[in-house]
Design an enzyme around this catalytic site. Structure first.
Site, PDB file in Angstrom:
ATOM      1  N   LYS A 234      -3.621  -3.256  -9.072  1.00 60.28           N
ATOM      2  CA  LYS A 234      -2.945  -2.809  -7.949  1.00 60.28           C
ATOM      3  C   LYS A 234      -2.287  -1.556  -8.444  1.00 60.28           C
ATOM      4  O   LYS A 234      -1.824  -1.350  -9.599  1.00 60.28           O
ATOM      5  CB  LYS A 234      -1.930  -3.663  -7.731  1.00 60.28           C
ATOM      6  CG  LYS A 234      -0.942  -3.438  -6.525  1.00 60.28           C
ATOM      7  CD  LYS A 234       0.048  -4.460  -6.299  1.00 60.28           C
ATOM      8  CE  LYS A 234       0.945  -4.165  -5.124  1.00 60.28           C
ATOM      9  NZ  LYS A 234       1.953  -5.258  -4.719  1.00 60.28           N
TER      10      LYS A 234
ATOM     11  N   SER B 228       1.917  -7.080  -0.093  1.00 58.05           N
ATOM     12  CA  SER B 228       1.510  -5.741  -0.365  1.00 58.05           C
ATOM     13  C   SER B 228       0.255  -5.611  -1.332  1.00 58.05           C
ATOM     14  O   SER B 228      -0.272  -4.497  -1.396  1.00 58.05           O
ATOM     15  CB  SER B 228       2.809  -4.864  -0.930  1.00 58.05           C
ATOM     16  OG  SER B 228       3.278  -5.286  -2.089  1.00 58.05           O
TER      17      SER B 228
ATOM     18  N   SER C 146       4.137 -10.814  -2.279  1.00 57.94           N
ATOM     19  CA  SER C 146       3.211  -9.929  -2.149  1.00 57.94           C
ATOM     20  C   SER C 146       1.868 -10.124  -3.021  1.00 57.94           C
ATOM     21  O   SER C 146       0.824  -9.401  -2.704  1.00 57.94           O
ATOM     22  CB  SER C 146       3.575  -8.531  -2.492  1.00 57.94           C
ATOM     23  OG  SER C 146       4.663  -7.896  -1.528  1.00 57.94           O
TER      24      SER C 146
END
Lengths: 494, 508, 97
Positions: free
Chosen positions: A80, A155, A179
């Site tokens: 990420k 996210s 997330s």
């Protein structure tokens, strides 16, 4: 799809160490897969083809020299884009950091590299980790491999989608209010939020410091355990890092759930979830019982206040954490006549609407006259939630609930209603507030063919029992995690 | 109104005209906030070394630059220094203290928040004993807390000052250096008291060795909060914060000016505006900081990246036991045990030669003698040779020897000074110098007697004047004897012998 | 909890966000709604419940006072949007010229 891309981490490692596939071949196969799928899924902000192949080549050389290689050798991984990687653009999904190259590696990144994981790309995300759909990325939304018109969740939507799409066997995301778990549920993969403090936050671009945790993503529980064992453990550069050894997740992993007390959280089984989620989750819980677990009903009386407490605490911390983005030392700069105007114009241009919203909420909640009613009060609620968990764990070994109230929603469906978006996290948020570990396990598909996730929760540092329970159910259900059906990636990239 | 640089302007009109009457209507209430820059090896929250000079931004890292993803880690030595200062000031050490974020935007702040302490500082409630003209005064200490320093801005423009600058350049070498903030109660009532407080606090910091506490260099900084209230009232008046005083003298001048300015306003019916004012050394005035009048909302909250500081009682006890003798205690010991006057005790303590004094007394010196030599000749020698008093090449044992030579008559005071110079120059112990230079004072009555006779014979006019009652004329005869003995005659004995010879006419 | 336009502008100033008028207006509605929801926290948790600021109860985590390597000067300013002579350059700090 190519067999190397269909394999899981354990499978790839077997091939690697048996010299049936080289790290370079494995990496190339996955880079090819990304080239094929990412035009549809948009999981990656950037791929790192050259450095990945260089690393793979180095691993192959060491293997042929008979030298040691790391525990994740040859395994491609999606990172990420919130973890600092020295010299490589780390954008946090934001225009503010679009061209930012950190001068240092995050501890997690260093551990991954030392374990010889091959970082093939920086995964897309909601800007500064704020969002539940990956639509808040400043660059583009990621799409759910199960239905390309739907969100992957957020996210950590990019790393989850990449794993679900077989771009990589392993992903790294972060979980502040859900997330990692929520996108994992929406995309039918395993996603874990470890105990707060188990994984170092040094080099993790901060959103809400008391809630953020780095978490592993994989298509199976064993792979997730392997990854967590590599990244977990004390870090002297992070004062909130628990001084504990790396947890042993593998010894008891296959021990089953016979005799384990499983608590079904009453407050999370009520209204608010879709029928599809309810039926699939309930069936999964029944299977746990059939496996020999003692399934009971428990209450977390204050869990319903979690979202309100979270949407005071997280924005407050983020409003402070994001103050550093001012155009002076790094990142975007929009010029102004005075420093104050330059900072304000820079931040106005660099941050998207959700980030601005949360900065505003947080600034307000902390401001003079409101601190006690909002921030301090939210922290009192946090205490009550922690006490609720402690009481529940007196009678249970693990707790279960759905991960997300719905399956994946359509792109654009919730964008206009922030509050509705926030409520996606109603089941996941309390574990972040309590700092306790939780995992999302794919347990089936709803009538529309979309994945449903079951959330399992355990006490602080209870990762061994958490993984063990998840593994038992995973073995029992034997879910096929390949995205398929109408509108899925399978229609355009087999 | 122009004033010569460095000179204070005349006080504002009302105060001058009404003079004493106006001034005595109001009482000044002053509190000081002092920042002490610690001399730890590294910064407060990261391992960057602290060294001064050198290029900009060479002592920075992701943490003190506030780079994304960086995290602070508390410097244990800074915590220790804070506890030691708290103990030295008689504070309670908080069983649990916490760092808070003080949020505001400014380019010299890498994170746009400063990690500081808010409602649970490490030390609370202490006091300082301050010597003033009217005697000792107890000044309360509200708190001592830890925080990090900011970077430094260079303002580029015609004056180099922030006002009128075209742009600014920021260096973060200083960002993150540990600071201790000491806040006093508003117990000070005059510029003199404020100066004494600051001097005493500085002496304590130096005695503890936690900072070099140089006001001129910024390793110790002082802001003053000044307000007035009618004499006899208990409610505080509006207070004004005064900044930019870089010496004890500036502090005194600034407070005097500010008190006069506020007196002037209040006496003419105008209110004092609550604000921050900047002391201008050149014009000798305070002026409003032209930055916009902003009530800062710091939005303090406990820093989630830093866990509580809970020093265990063993650690605190150990630090308390190891505490060096503090200035006040030392002065008290000098007056109580060694009979020194308070003035001498204070001088000795601030001279930096107190350790030598203790050594000399331990080696047998009479305290008053040792004190006299240290605060006069030795201190002067250090100043002249630009040697730090801590490094003076004179041991207490040697000083004791020297003072003994004077008290037992071996050396006159004048000769002793010569011997001291030689000892300081490295020629050896006093005894060695005396022997080497043959400086032993001549106190042999017989030997001296002969020389005295010769002097009288060679200076008959002076001798006659003395016999006739002109006492001062003896000086010439004393001088003659001193010249004949190369200064080594015991002057007291010379005088005695001369008097005896001259006033006993006819005797030899 | 209903915010006024002034409230929003004040908070935007504190947060250094140069919001457009449109943004101020839409944020006014959104913030009011979100804060009204968040205000649910006032329904529970009496003042005698201690606030939790750290989920895991760590204490006394320190670092030795031992120097570690700093960044080289060019590394420190490498990402600077504007630098001059090794320093970070910013526009004038005070409002009036």
């Amino acid at each position: 799809m190519h067999p190397l891309v269909a394999a899981d981490a354990a499978g790839l490692q077997r091939l690697l160490h048996a010299r049936e596939a080289s790290a370079t071949e494995i990496t190339r196969a996955h880079l090819d897969r990304i080239a094929e799928t990412d035009q549809h899924v948009s999981a990656f902000i950037r791929t790192l083809d050259q450095s990945a192949l260089d690393h793979a080549g180095d691993i192959d050389r060491r293997l042929s020299d008979g030298d040691d290689v790391g525990a994740l050798a040859g395994l491609p991984l999606a990172l990420k884009d919130i973890l600092c990687m020295k010299g490589v653009e780390t954008t946090c999904g934001s225009r503010m950091l679009q061209h930012y190259r950190p001068p240092y590696d995050a501890t997690v990144v260093r551990r991954l590299r030392e374990a010889d994981a091959i970082v093939v790309g920086k995964a897309n995300m909601d800007e500064f980790a704020m969002g539940s759909s990956c639509e808040n990325s400043a660059f583009f939304p990621t799409r759910n491999p199960w239905d390309l018109q739907r969100v992957p969740g957020g996210s950590s939507g990019g790393s989850v989608a990449a794993v679900a799409a077989n771009d990589v066997p392993l992903g790294i995301g972060t979980d502040t209010g859900g997330s990692v778990r929520q996108p994992a549920a929406l995309c039918g993969v395993v996603g874990v939020k470890p105990t707060y403090g188990l994984v170092s936050r040094f080099g993790l671009i901060a959103f809400a410091s008391s809630l953020d945790q780095v978490g592993p993503i994989a298509r199976g529980v064993r792979d997730a355990a392997l990854l967590l064992e590599v990244i977990a453990g004390h870090d002297p550069r992070d004062a909130t890092s628990i001084p504990t050894e790396v947890p042993d997740l593998h010894t008891t992993l296959e021990a089953g759930v016979e005799g384990l007390r499983v608590g079904v959280v009453r407050e999370f089984m009520g209204e608010g979830m879709s029928d599809g989620v309810r039926s699939v989750v309930t069936a999964a819980i029944d299977r746990l019982g059939a496996l020999g677990a003692e399934v009971v009903d428990v209450s977390l009386p204050h869990a319903g206040y979690g979202v309100s407490a979270y949407y005071l605490i997280a924005p407050s911390e983020c409003s402070s954490n994001l103050s550093r983005y001012d155009g002076v030392r790094y990142g975007l700069r929009v010029d102004g006549e005075t420093t104050e105007r330059m900072m304000a114009s820079t931040r106005e241009a660099g941050f998207g609407p959700e980030v601005k919203r949360r900065i505003m909420i947080g600034t307000y909640a902390l401001s003079a006259g409101y601190y006690d009613a909002y921030y301090a009060q939210a922290q009192r609620v946090r205490t009550l939630i922690i006490r609720d968990y402690e009481a529940a764990y007196a009678d249970c070994d693990v707790l279960v609930s759905p991960t997300s109230p719905t399956t994946a929603f359509k792109l654009g469906e919730r964008a206009a209603d922030p509050l509705a978006m926030y409520l996606s996290d109603v089941y996941t948020i309390p574990s972040n507030l309590a700092g306790a570990p939780a995992l999302s396990l794919p347990v089936g598909l709803d009538d529309g063919g979309l994945p449903v996730g079951l959330q399992l929760m355990a006490p602080v540092l209870g990762e061994p029992v958490l993984f063990r329970a998840a593994r038992a159910l995973e073995r029992e259900l034997a879910i096929d995690s390949t995205p398929r059906g109408r509108g899925s990636l399978a229609e355009v990239a087999a | 109104m122009s004033a010569a640089p460095g000179a204070s302007p005349p006080p504002p009109t009302a105060a001058r005209d009404s003079g004493v009457e106006q001034a005595s209507r109001f009482e000044a209430v002053i509190g000081l906030e002092v920042h002490v820059e610690l001399n730890t090896a590294t910064k407060m929250f990261c391992g960057c070394a602290i060294d001064f000079g050198g290029a900009p931004n060479v002592r920075t890292c992701p943490v003190c630059l506030g780079q994304p993803g960086s995290l602070p880690m508390i410097n244990a030595k800074a915590v220790e220094s804070a506890i030691r200062l708290g103990l030295a000031l008689g504070c309670d050490i908080a069983p649990s203290s916490q760092f808070h974020r003080k949020n505001y935007f400014y380019p010299d702040m890498p994170k746009n928040y400063q990690i500081s302490q808010y409602d649970v500082p490490i030390c609370l409630g202490g006091e300082l004993q301050v010597a003033t003209a009217e005697g000792f005064r107890h000044v309360g200490i509200t708190r001592v807390h830890m925080e990090e320093d900011t970077g430094k801005s260079l303002h580029v423009g015609t004056s180099g000052r922030i006002h009128g600058a075209e742009y600014s350049l920021v260096d973060y070498n200083r960002a993150g250096i540990p600071l201790l903030e000491v806040v006093s109660e508003p117990d000070l009532r005059s510029a003199e008291q404020a100066r004494a407080y600051l001097a005493e606090l500085r002496a304590i910091v130096l005695a503890l060795g936690i900072s070099d506490a140089k006001l001129e260099e910024g390793s110790m900084r002082c802001d003053a909060n000044v307000s007035l209230r009618p004499v006899g009232h208990s409610v505080f008046g509006t207070r004004v914060e005064v900044k930019n005083m870089n010496s004890l003298r500036s502090l005194g001048r600034a407070i005097d000016y500010e008190v006069a300015r506020q007196t002037d306003r209040l006496s003419s019916g105008q209110p004092v505006v609550q604000e921050t004012r900047h002391w201008n050394e050149d014009s000798g005035t305070t002026s409003t900081l032209r930055a916009k009048e902003e009530v800062f909302d710091y939005r303090y909250f406990s820093d989630p990246d830093l866990v509580p500081v809970e020093p265990d009682s063993d650690w605190v006890q150990r630090l308390r036991a190891e505490l060096v003798e503090l200035p006040a205690a030392r002065r008290n010991r000098y007056t109580a045990e060694h009979g020194l006057s308070p003035g001498t005790a204070a001088l000795l303590q601030t001279s930096g030669l107190a350790d030598r004094f203790d050594e000399a007394v331990a080696a047998g010196a009479v305290p008053a003698d040792a004190a006299k030599w240290l605060t006069n000749e030795v201190a002067a020698w250090c100043n002249e040779h630009l040697i730090d008093s801590a490094g003076v090449p004179l041991s207490g044992a040697h000083l004791a020897e020297l003072t003994r030579f004077v008290s037992d008559g071996t050396l006159s005071t004048k000769l002793a000074r010569e011997v001291l110079e030689a000892v300081l120059a490295g020629e050896g112990s006093p005894g060695e110098v005396v022997a080497a230079r043959g400086l032993a004072q001549i106190s042999d009555t017989q030997a001296l007697g002969a020389i005295v006779d010769t002097a009288i014979a060679q200076n008959p006019d002076a001798a006659q004047r003395v016999r006739d009652g002109n006492a001062k004329a003896i000086g010439a005869l004393v001088g003659a004897v001193m010249r004949a003995t190369k200064g080594q005659a015991n002057p007291g004995l010379v005088n005695q012998l001369l008097q005896a010879r001259l006033h006993q006419a006819g005797e030899r | 909890m209903s915010l006024s336009t002034d409230d929003v502008r004040h908070v935007a100033r504190l947060a250094r966000l140069a919001l457009s008028d449109q943004e101020v207006e839409s944020l006014r509605g959104e913030l009011s709604e979100i804060l009204a929801y968040a205000d649910k926290v006032s329904e529970v948790a009496a003042a005698d419940v201690p606030p939790t600021s750290h989920a895991y109860p760590l204490r006394n985590v320190y670092r030795d006072d031992t120097p570690q390597p700093s960044l080289a000067a060019d590394e420190a300013t490498a990402a600077a949007p504007q630098a001059e002579d090794g320093r970070f350059r910013v526009p004038r700090i005070v409002e009036e010229p």
